[in-house]
Design an enzyme around this catalytic site. Structure first.
Site, PDB file in Angstrom:
ATOM      1  N   ARG A 283       0.455  -8.262   6.277  1.00 11.38           N
ATOM      2  CA  ARG A 283       0.498  -6.847   5.872  1.00 11.38           C
ATOM      3  C   ARG A 283      -0.768  -6.086   6.271  1.00 11.38           C
ATOM      4  O   ARG A 283      -1.849  -6.656   6.362  1.00 11.38           O
ATOM      5  CB  ARG A 283       0.781  -6.765   4.366  1.00 11.38           C
ATOM      6  CG  ARG A 283       2.154  -7.349   4.063  1.00 11.38           C
ATOM      7  CD  ARG A 283       2.492  -7.308   2.615  1.00 11.38           C
ATOM      8  NE  ARG A 283       2.637  -5.953   2.128  1.00 11.38           N
ATOM      9  CZ  ARG A 283       2.800  -5.644   0.848  1.00 11.38           C
ATOM     10  NH1 ARG A 283       2.826  -6.600  -0.051  1.00 11.38           N
ATOM     11  NH2 ARG A 283       2.924  -4.391   0.479  1.00 11.38           N
TER      12      ARG A 283
ATOM     13  N   LYS B 106       4.013  -4.381 -13.414  1.00 12.14           N
ATOM     14  CA  LYS B 106       3.108  -5.144 -12.542  1.00 12.14           C
ATOM     15  C   LYS B 106       1.873  -4.323 -12.202  1.00 12.14           C
ATOM     16  O   LYS B 106       0.744  -4.816 -12.292  1.00 12.14           O
ATOM     17  CB  LYS B 106       3.875  -5.538 -11.273  1.00 12.14           C
ATOM     18  CG  LYS B 106       3.097  -6.383 -10.295  1.00 12.14           C
ATOM     19  CD  LYS B 106       4.008  -7.344  -9.552  1.00 12.14           C
ATOM     20  CE  LYS B 106       4.878  -6.670  -8.505  1.00 12.14           C
ATOM     21  NZ  LYS B 106       4.182  -6.428  -7.245  1.00 12.14           N
TER      22      LYS B 106
ATOM     23  N   ASP C 250       9.533   1.106  -4.552  1.00 16.73           N
ATOM     24  CA  ASP C 250       9.868  -0.317  -4.702  1.00 16.73           C
ATOM     25  C   ASP C 250      11.335  -0.543  -5.054  1.00 16.73           C
ATOM     26  O   ASP C 250      11.785  -1.681  -5.125  1.00 16.73           O
ATOM     27  CB  ASP C 250       8.993  -0.945  -5.798  1.00 16.73           C
ATOM     28  CG  ASP C 250       7.532  -1.007  -5.371  1.00 16.73           C
ATOM     29  OD1 ASP C 250       7.269  -1.084  -4.157  1.00 16.73           O
ATOM     30  OD2 ASP C 250       6.654  -0.965  -6.256  1.00 16.73           O
TER      31      ASP C 250
ATOM     32  N   ARG D 216      -4.072  -3.615 -13.119  1.00 16.45           N
ATOM     33  CA  ARG D 216      -5.182  -2.700 -13.405  1.00 16.45           C
ATOM     34  C   ARG D 216      -5.824  -3.008 -14.757  1.00 16.45           C
ATOM     35  O   ARG D 216      -7.017  -2.794 -14.948  1.00 16.45           O
ATOM     36  CB  ARG D 216      -4.669  -1.247 -13.341  1.00 16.45           C
ATOM     37  CG  ARG D 216      -4.401  -0.796 -11.893  1.00 16.45           C
ATOM     38  CD  ARG D 216      -3.421   0.361 -11.867  1.00 16.45           C
ATOM     39  NE  ARG D 216      -3.258   0.982 -10.555  1.00 16.45           N
ATOM     40  CZ  ARG D 216      -2.420   0.568  -9.608  1.00 16.45           C
ATOM     41  NH1 ARG D 216      -1.675  -0.510  -9.800  1.00 16.45           N
ATOM     42  NH2 ARG D 216      -2.324   1.229  -8.460  1.00 16.45           N
TER      43      ARG D 216
ATOM     44  N   SER E  69       0.142   6.379  -0.479  1.00 18.06           N
ATOM     45  CA  SER E  69      -0.053   5.029  -1.006  1.00 18.06           C
ATOM     46  C   SER E  69      -0.964   5.022  -2.224  1.00 18.06           C
ATOM     47  O   SER E  69      -2.142   5.382  -2.147  1.00 18.06           O
ATOM     48  CB  SER E  69      -0.654   4.121   0.075  1.00 18.06           C
ATOM     49  OG  SER E  69      -1.126   2.935  -0.536  1.00 18.06           O
TER      50      SER E  69
ATOM     51  N   ARG F 146      12.151  -8.601  -4.271  1.00 15.38           N
ATOM     52  CA  ARG F 146      13.065  -7.492  -4.577  1.00 15.38           C
ATOM     53  C   ARG F 146      14.362  -7.573  -3.743  1.00 15.38           C
ATOM     54  O   ARG F 146      15.408  -7.117  -4.182  1.00 15.38           O
ATOM     55  CB  ARG F 146      12.365  -6.155  -4.393  1.00 15.38           C
ATOM     56  CG  ARG F 146      11.159  -6.016  -5.324  1.00 15.38           C
ATOM     57  CD  ARG F 146      10.746  -4.587  -5.565  1.00 15.38           C
ATOM     58  NE  ARG F 146       9.399  -4.542  -6.123  1.00 15.38           N
ATOM     59  CZ  ARG F 146       9.102  -4.741  -7.414  1.00 15.38           C
ATOM     60  NH1 ARG F 146      10.059  -4.998  -8.279  1.00 15.38           N
ATOM     61  NH2 ARG F 146       7.851  -4.696  -7.827  1.00 15.38           N
TER      62      ARG F 146
END
Ligand code: S3P
Length: 748
Positions: free
Chosen positions: A434, A333, A627, A338, A479, A700
């Site tokens: 978020r 992903k 993740d 990108r 991050s 997830r």
């Protein structure tokens, strides 16, 4: 034949509903209300005696009356279902007869004109007038076409004003829901703009095209040979002329704006054809095709189409099983996002293989189309991007909707901060919660002008035309999204932009920039770029996503007698925390045929069942497995001994609060855990029972509990799984294929 009544509740929502106008909509509504027992009695009036005579026979009313006045008598709900230009006369006739506590609504396609009629007749917009509009219809008209299912799975829009009471909005919404509709509310002006674009303009074009062709000399031949395309496109030109003439005259301004916009765009296509400009045609057609293909998904930020949170997908899992096979999970992903971004900004054509056709990366692809980039595909993971160069993006026509994707929103923020045009970034309900200050603050320090909603949340409004200056930024959290955002902004900034990370995070942006010929300087924990360069198109082969492979790494580890091969998995050292952690827990994972493809390491993995044991997860592995923790918690539950996770507070601001939501889910299966502010303690060896899990719309979480079923003692149901499509299309089929006893119910 009358529709059967099926109301068995205590008391209906309304005692006496009067429907004025028994055409397609009024008649269908009467039939639906009666069928669902939503009213004690449905009374109908229509000035066409023929229709009136049929109403009871067709089951659309319990009783018909000879006048508007008689209809209003004793009614607690009056519904105007006449052509919109007739509303004022009907309101005048009704006014002296309306009971004091009646609720009055309508079903017309234009709302400003209805409110203007109400104000003209009543002097103001009274609290008991609540405009409505079911977005349902048919090219057929009249009472004979009435159908109680007309509203099922369609939207109804209510447009309350400041005076309307919330209890009335709720009661009328309940009536529409009872007829099968989904109810939305919006302002009158917004409704009229939306409908002008999505309904009125298409009808106008259909009427116009058929009329133009009918006027051609050879029209008989044209119609004789007209095939499916003509039929599909012009079906709505058979709609009721009187109704549509009313609608266009009533929604004049919004429709005129739509027509101007359309004629401008049509003219652009004309010019392109005249000049043999295939690039423009390809750009417009591929953007339109994609928008049409992904209509319900990609436009779901706008209220009049479906979005994932409306879709109810439930996973049903039977306990037990073992895992076997040889599979390739979908593309990575992070790399897929990108590839589109850098491909779009490059000079030349970038071809991408293995692109993830999940909703998150498709949202990114669509957003670049919205900014004028021609992108062909995706076709079985193959995408061809016609790069526009660093300064070739065009202003999008509306907000850019990035669905569920934090990566898209944060990386876009960096790019858009440097463009010459204003932009707005929106997302779904989960993304809207978020934190975005983590990118907005450093971007502002570079000179960007960005507004966020309260608490630094989306939407982000980004002002164009701001010169950016490079900064050095010490990231407070590990991050990759923040780092990538700043590096992308740095491509446009004056001087050097450098970012230091407190711990290594995924470095796909840096690797891919290098692949596009843009130098990224690395000095320990600091990555930097100098602004002002350009990107050269390249070819990209996206490896399978290790984050998706993780579900199967855990599945084959915890299920007895398992042996599974996972092909072409991305093995970037900043992503392999899940393998390191599982191996430390005793997993049997063999790395085969390691190779490098397009700047990213790739390998095949063989995983077999193993006795796992609990560990203290090393903190340096946390960003490298960020993740994968939901499914690692399942591994920890199936291990012997204690697993402790610390330093993972970032998990609380993912698509859900992944620490709490996993702890709640495990508790629902009878597994006790201890939640800490930055992690969790899981004592393995507890029995995983059956039960129902709420995934909170987090892909997830949903997939992790699917894996848990392999060691559960009873069936597991996982709710709210539609978002699995954001990262792992085809999960259910692949999981079932290797031996997980899974099925999905509901709309996908
Ligand atoms: C991502 C970075 C990580 C990760 C996300 C994808 C990326 O987020 O959780 O799924 O593609 O850069 P953070 O940067 O917030 O850790």
């Amino acid at each position: 034949m009358p529709w059967p009544r099926c109301w068995v509740g205590e008391s209906p929502l309304f005692q006496r509903v009067a429907i004025i106008g028994l055409g397609l909509i009024g008649g269908s509504l009467g039939a639906a209300i009666r069928r669902s027992g939503l009213a004690g009695r449905v009374v109908g009036f229509d000035q066409r005696a023929d229709d009136l005579a049929l109403a009871v026979e067709l089951g659309v009313a319990d009783e018909v009356v000879p006048s508007v006045a008689a209809a209003a008598q004793g009614a607690d709900l009056v519904i105007l279902a006449v052509p919109v230009r007739a509303n004022r006369a009907v309101l005048e006739a009704l006014r002296p007869h309306l009971p004091a506590d009646v609720l009055l609504t309508d079903v017309g396609s234009t709302k400003s004109s209805f409110v203007a009629d109400v104000q003209a007749v009543f002097g103001d917009w009274p609290a008991n007038v609540l405009p409505g509009h079911p977005i349902a219809g048919s090219e057929r008209s009249g009472i004979r076409a009435a159908n109680p299912d007309l509203f099922a799975r369609h939207k109804t829009i209510l447009t309350p004003g400041p005076a309307n009471r919330s209890e009335d909005v709720e009661r009328l919404s309940a009536l529409w829901r009872g007829c099968g509709a989904q109810v939305l509310t919006m302002t009158v002006a917004h409704h009229d703009d939306v409908l002008a674009a999505t309904s009125h303009l298409p009808h106008l074009i259909a009427f116009s095209l058929v009329d133009t062709l009918a006027g051609e000399d050879e029209n008989m031949d044209i119609f004789r040979y007209a095939a499916g395309g003509f039929r599909d496109f012009t079906r709505i030109a058979a709609s009721d002329p009187v109704m549509w003439h009313d609608i266009f005259l009533s929604n004049r301004d919004a429709v005129l704006r739509g027509i101007d916009h359309f004629t401008r765009d049509l003219d652009q296509l004309r010019t392109a054809i005249a000049n043999g400009d295939g690039a423009t045609l390809l750009r417009v057609f591929s953007r339109a095709k994609a928008a049409r293909d992904h209509f319900s998904k990609m436009l779901s930020g706008q209220a009049y189409v479906t979005n994932n949170s409306d879709k109810q997908v439930t996973f049903q899992l039977q306990p037990g099983g073992s895992v076997h096979g040889d599979i390739r999970v979908p593309g990575d992903k992070s790399i897929s996002h990108r590839s589109i971004m850098l491909g779009a900004l490059a000079d030349g054509i970038t071809e991408v293989k293995g692109f993830l056709e999940g909703e998150d990366s498709l949202a990114t692809l669509q957003a670049f189309r919205d900014m004028g980039v021609t992108i062909e595909g995706p076709d079985n993971g193959f995408v061809r991007i016609h790069g526009v160069g660093m300064h070739g993006l065009q202003a999008p026509r509306g907000p850019l909707y990035v669905g569920n994707s934090g990566t898209a929103m944060r990386l876009f923020a960096g790019l858009l901060a440097a463009q010459g045009f204003d932009a707005e970034l929106t997302g779904d309900a989960s993304l809207t919660k978020r934190p975005m200050a983590r990118v907005a603050d450093p971007l502002r320090a570079m000179g960007a002008v960005i507004d966020t909603a309260e608490g630094g949340r989306p939407p982000l409004r980004i002002r164009g035309g701001q010169p950016l200056t490079g900064i050095h930024y010490e990231m407070p959290m590990a991050s990759a999204q923040v780092k990538s955002c700043l590096l992308l902004a740095g491509l446009y900034a004056d001087g050097v932009t450098s970012v230091t990370e407190p711990a290594p995070t995924r470095d796909h942006t840096e690797r891919m920039l290098a692949g596009f010929g843009y130098h990224v300087h690395r000095d320990g924990a600091t990555a930097s770029v100098s602004g002002g360069g350009s990107l050269t198109a390249t070819a990209i082969d996206v490896p399978a996503d290790i984050s998706s492979a993780a579900f199967f790494l855990v599945a084959a580890s915890i299920a007895p007698d398992s042996d599974l091969i996972l092909r072409h998995v991305g093995m970037n050292p900043t992503r392999i925390g899940v393998i390191n952690i599982l191996r430390q827990m005793g997993a049997s994972i063999e790395v085969l045929d390691e190779r490098e493809i397009g700047g990213e390491p790739v390998a095949d993995l063989r995983v077999r069942s193993a006795e796992l044991h609990g560990i203290d997860i090393p903190e340096d592995q946390v960003p490298l497995a960020i993740d994968e923790f939901p499914v690692l918690f399942i591994a920890a539950t199936c291990a012997t001994g204690r697993t402790v996770l610390r330093g993972a507070e970032e998990l609380r601001v993912k698509e859900s609060d992944r620490i709490q939501v996993m702890a709640d889910g495990l508790a629902a299966l009878g597994v006790q855990t201890t939640v800490t502010p930055d992690g969790i303690i899981i004592d393995g060896g507890q029995t995983l029972g059956g039960g129902t899990i709420d995934s909170h719309g987090d892909h997830r979480i949903a997939m992790s509990f699917a894996v848990a079923s392999l060691r559960a003692t009873d069936a597991i149901t996982v709710r709210d799984c539609a978002n699995v499509a954001t990262s792992f299309p085809g999960f259910v089929e692949l999981a079932a294929g290797v031996g997980i006893h899974i099925s999905a119910k509901g709309e996908a």
